[in-house]
Write a protein that holds these residues in place. Structure first.
Motif, PDB file in Angstrom:
ATOM      1  N   ALA A  26       0.829  -1.203   0.000  1.00  0.00           N
ATOM      2  CA  ALA A  26       0.000   0.000   0.000  1.00  0.00           C
ATOM      3  C   ALA A  26       0.867   1.260   0.000  1.00  0.00           C
ATOM      4  O   ALA A  26       0.525   2.266  -0.627  1.00  0.00           O
ATOM      5  CB  ALA A  26      -0.938   0.000   1.205  1.00  0.00           C
ATOM      6  N   VAL A  27       1.996   1.200   0.717  1.00  0.00           N
ATOM      7  CA  VAL A  27       2.915   2.336   0.732  1.00  0.00           C
ATOM      8  C   VAL A  27       3.455   2.598  -0.675  1.00  0.00           C
ATOM      9  O   VAL A  27       3.466   3.739  -1.160  1.00  0.00           O
ATOM     10  CB  VAL A  27       4.079   2.084   1.709  1.00  0.00           C
ATOM     11  N   LEU A  28       3.902   1.547  -1.366  1.00  0.00           N
ATOM     12  CA  LEU A  28       4.451   1.700  -2.710  1.00  0.00           C
ATOM     13  C   LEU A  28       3.383   2.145  -3.715  1.00  0.00           C
ATOM     14  O   LEU A  28       3.661   2.898  -4.649  1.00  0.00           O
ATOM     15  CB  LEU A  28       5.091   0.395  -3.172  1.00  0.00           C
ATOM     16  N   ASP A  29       2.156   1.678  -3.511  1.00  0.00           N
ATOM     17  CA  ASP A  29       1.065   2.086  -4.399  1.00  0.00           C
ATOM     18  C   ASP A  29       0.679   3.547  -4.205  1.00  0.00           C
ATOM     19  O   ASP A  29       0.095   4.172  -5.094  1.00  0.00           O
ATOM     20  CB  ASP A  29      -0.168   1.203  -4.178  1.00  0.00           C
ATOM     21  N   SER A  30       0.995   4.104  -3.040  1.00  0.00           N
ATOM     22  CA  SER A  30       0.592   5.488  -2.751  1.00  0.00           C
ATOM     23  C   SER A  30       1.543   6.527  -3.335  1.00  0.00           C
ATOM     24  O   SER A  30       1.182   7.698  -3.453  1.00  0.00           O
ATOM     25  CB  SER A  30       0.499   5.686  -1.227  1.00  0.00           C
ATOM     26  N   VAL A  31       2.762   6.113  -3.698  1.00  0.00           N
ATOM     27  CA  VAL A  31       3.723   7.092  -4.207  1.00  0.00           C
ATOM     28  C   VAL A  31       3.386   7.463  -5.641  1.00  0.00           C
ATOM     29  O   VAL A  31       2.833   6.653  -6.402  1.00  0.00           O
ATOM     30  CB  VAL A  31       5.173   6.561  -4.117  1.00  0.00           C
ATOM     31  N   ASP A  32       3.727   8.703  -6.010  1.00  0.00           N
ATOM     32  CA  ASP A  32       3.386   9.222  -7.331  1.00  0.00           C
ATOM     33  C   ASP A  32       4.491   8.932  -8.347  1.00  0.00           C
ATOM     34  O   ASP A  32       4.825   9.766  -9.187  1.00  0.00           O
ATOM     35  CB  ASP A  32       3.142  10.735  -7.235  1.00  0.00           C
ATOM     36  N   VAL A  33       5.078   7.763  -8.274  1.00  0.00           N
ATOM     37  CA  VAL A  33       6.172   7.346  -9.147  1.00  0.00           C
ATOM     38  C   VAL A  33       5.952   5.884  -9.513  1.00  0.00           C
ATOM     39  O   VAL A  33       5.623   5.072  -8.644  1.00  0.00           O
ATOM     40  CB  VAL A  33       7.542   7.502  -8.445  1.00  0.00           C
ATOM     41  N   GLY A  34       6.123   5.549 -10.789  1.00  0.00           N
ATOM     42  CA  GLY A  34       6.027   4.154 -11.191  1.00  0.00           C
ATOM     43  C   GLY A  34       7.226   3.370 -10.709  1.00  0.00           C
ATOM     44  O   GLY A  34       8.372   3.776 -10.919  1.00  0.00           O
ATOM     45  N   VAL A  35       6.978   2.252 -10.028  1.00  0.00           N
ATOM     46  CA  VAL A  35       8.055   1.442  -9.447  1.00  0.00           C
ATOM     47  C   VAL A  35       7.905  -0.009  -9.896  1.00  0.00           C
ATOM     48  O   VAL A  35       6.799  -0.552  -9.905  1.00  0.00           O
ATOM     49  CB  VAL A  35       8.045   1.504  -7.903  1.00  0.00           C
ATOM     50  N   ALA A  36       9.037  -0.604 -10.276  1.00  0.00           N
ATOM     51  CA  ALA A  36       9.062  -2.029 -10.608  1.00  0.00           C
ATOM     52  C   ALA A  36      10.318  -2.646 -10.012  1.00  0.00           C
ATOM     53  O   ALA A  36      11.347  -1.975  -9.871  1.00  0.00           O
ATOM     54  CB  ALA A  36       9.039  -2.246 -12.116  1.00  0.00           C
ATOM     55  N   VAL A  37      10.239  -3.921  -9.673  1.00  0.00           N
ATOM     56  CA  VAL A  37      11.396  -4.670  -9.195  1.00  0.00           C
ATOM     57  C   VAL A  37      11.646  -5.792 -10.192  1.00  0.00           C
ATOM     58  O   VAL A  37      10.725  -6.533 -10.554  1.00  0.00           O
ATOM     59  CB  VAL A  37      11.157  -5.261  -7.788  1.00  0.00           C
ATOM     60  N   ILE A  38      12.894  -5.906 -10.668  1.00  0.00           N
ATOM     61  CA  ILE A  38      13.208  -6.962 -11.629  1.00  0.00           C
ATOM     62  C   ILE A  38      14.292  -7.876 -11.063  1.00  0.00           C
ATOM     63  O   ILE A  38      15.152  -7.452 -10.289  1.00  0.00           O
ATOM     64  CB  ILE A  38      13.650  -6.396 -13.000  1.00  0.00           C
ATOM     65  N   GLU A  39      14.220  -9.127 -11.463  1.00  0.00           N
ATOM     66  CA  GLU A  39      15.185 -10.132 -11.012  1.00  0.00           C
ATOM     67  C   GLU A  39      16.445 -10.065 -11.862  1.00  0.00           C
ATOM     68  O   GLU A  39      16.535  -9.296 -12.822  1.00  0.00           O
ATOM     69  CB  GLU A  39      14.538 -11.513 -11.078  1.00  0.00           C
ATOM     70  N   GLY A  40      17.407 -10.906 -11.520  1.00  0.00           N
ATOM     71  CA  GLY A  40      18.707 -10.853 -12.163  1.00  0.00           C
ATOM     72  C   GLY A  40      18.682 -11.072 -13.656  1.00  0.00           C
ATOM     73  O   GLY A  40      19.545 -10.564 -14.373  1.00  0.00           O
ATOM     74  N   ASP A  41      17.701 -11.812 -14.172  1.00  0.00           N
ATOM     75  CA  ASP A  41      17.627 -12.048 -15.615  1.00  0.00           C
ATOM     76  C   ASP A  41      16.772 -11.013 -16.337  1.00  0.00           C
ATOM     77  O   ASP A  41      16.568 -11.101 -17.547  1.00  0.00           O
ATOM     78  CB  ASP A  41      17.070 -13.445 -15.898  1.00  0.00           C
ATOM     79  N   GLY A  42      16.242 -10.033 -15.575  1.00  0.00           N
ATOM     80  CA  GLY A  42      15.436  -8.977 -16.174  1.00  0.00           C
ATOM     81  C   GLY A  42      13.945  -9.160 -16.037  1.00  0.00           C
ATOM     82  O   GLY A  42      13.164  -8.293 -16.448  1.00  0.00           O
ATOM     83  N   THR A  43      13.498 -10.281 -15.446  1.00  0.00           N
ATOM     84  CA  THR A  43      12.067 -10.544 -15.297  1.00  0.00           C
ATOM     85  C   THR A  43      11.453  -9.654 -14.217  1.00  0.00           C
ATOM     86  O   THR A  43      12.010  -9.507 -13.132  1.00  0.00           O
ATOM     87  CB  THR A  43      11.829 -12.019 -14.932  1.00  0.00           C
ATOM     88  N   ILE A  44      10.298  -9.068 -14.526  1.00  0.00           N
ATOM     89  CA  ILE A  44       9.619  -8.185 -13.575  1.00  0.00           C
ATOM     90  C   ILE A  44       9.007  -9.024 -12.454  1.00  0.00           C
ATOM     91  O   ILE A  44       8.227  -9.951 -12.688  1.00  0.00           O
ATOM     92  CB  ILE A  44       8.539  -7.350 -14.273  1.00  0.00           C
TER      93      ILE A  44
END
Length: 318
Positions: A10-28
């Motif tokens: 919920a904290v990450l969803d509230s920020v006004d910035v698009g955020v993604a986390v990707i793994e070592g091979d580039g997978t989201i």
């Protein structure tokens, strides 16, 4: 105090910035709501599921279309994933037909349970870039007409070509020249000639209304219009209106063999860019068509719609 996964999401969803986390091979591995909504506002279908998509592959496919910034993004992300650097940032344009936009991509390293991840964020920096652009415009303007100068034309044309290349959109270039302008200076004087140049420039500039359009002074009494995402049919209509609009300014040019008022000739060429050709070829074709319009009597335009497969131009005199 410990917080649940739902609370942290919920904290990450509230920020006004698009955020993604990707793994070592580039997978989201994770995206927040802002990342999803940004994609939907920029043509990504609602059905796309970001989780499991390889972000590096997406960027590499964009790089193959000629997007050098996408290639730079891939290289930076890989360096962070492979422990070569802790962070990476990149500013990039993301313009639409309606508005200019810029974003900042930030990439930082995240290590959890012995695994290395990348956290990506995309922040809108348009307000700052527009302020910077106002300052830059002072060096981009032609001193006489107030239009963009040749230097900025070259810069903008390159950017718009690459945008249309990435998105498979048509781009139109219009080169126009004032007919028998030398006689205006000879009869009425250079001061009056400068005034008439400004009048034609203002008229031509009124046809560049979108963020994907510009009108520039190309040289002397020659002007250029870049029209992004504009079909050949739309371009022909617009350029015809422009030729008529200049004539109806009713600027005297009494010794012209074409008309007693100032007129223009134009070359208009449209194509969907592809990687098999150089962007300069469009300029060369527009210049050839401009010369053809003059050869055929001036106060008119010649157009060509060059297909992405069949390259032979179909010329039309209007």
């Amino acid at each position: 105090m410990e917080y649940s996964d739902d609370f942290l999401r919920a904290v990450l969803d509230s920020v006004d910035v698009g955020v993604a986390v990707i793994e070592g091979d580039g997978t989201i591995f994770f995206v927040n709501d802002r990342w999803i909504t940004f994609g939907q506002r920029n043509g990504v279908p609602d059905t796309v599921q970001w989780l499991g998509v390889n972000y590096l592959t997406v960027c590499e496919e964009a790089a193959e279309t000629g997007d050098c910034l996408a290639l730079e993004a891939v290289q930076g992300i890989k360096q962070v994933l492979n422990s070569g650097r802790h962070s990476f940032s990149l500013e990039y344009p993301c313009h639409s037909d309606e508005e200019k936009r810029w974003f900042m991509m930030r990439v930082s390293c995240l290590v959890s349970d012995g695994k290395r991840f990348c956290v990506l964020s995309h922040q809108n920096i348009t307000e700052r870039k527009l302020a910077e652009e106002k300052v830059l415009n002072l060096s981009r303007q032609d001193g006489l007409t107030g239009l963009y100068n040749r230097r900025y034309f070259d810069e903008f044309y390159k950017q718009e070509w690459n945008r249309c290349l990435r998105q498979s959109l048509p781009i139109t270039l219009v080169l126009l020249d004032i007919d028998h302008f030398k006689s205006v200076n000879d009869i009425y004087g250079h001061q009056m000639g400068d005034q008439h140049l400004r009048s034609v420039a203002q008229c031509a500039n009124s046809f560049a209304k979108r963020s994907s359009d510009i009108c520039a002074r190309y040289g002397g009494e020659e002007f250029a219009l870049v029209l992004g995402n504009t079909t050949a049919e739309e371009a022909a209509v617009l350029a015809t209106r422009l030729v008529l609009a200049v004539e109806t300014l009713d600027i005297p040019n009494e010794t012209s063999p074409v008309s007693p008022v100032l007129t223009i000739s134009a070359g208009v060429v449209t194509r969907v860019p592809d990687t098999s050709i150089q962007k300069e070829s469009l300029i060369e074709e527009a210049d050839r068509l401009l010369y053809l319009a003059k050869k055929k009597g001036r106060n008119q335009l010649c157009t060509a719609n060059i297909g992405s497969v069949q390259r032979k131009a179909e010329e039309t005199l209007i």
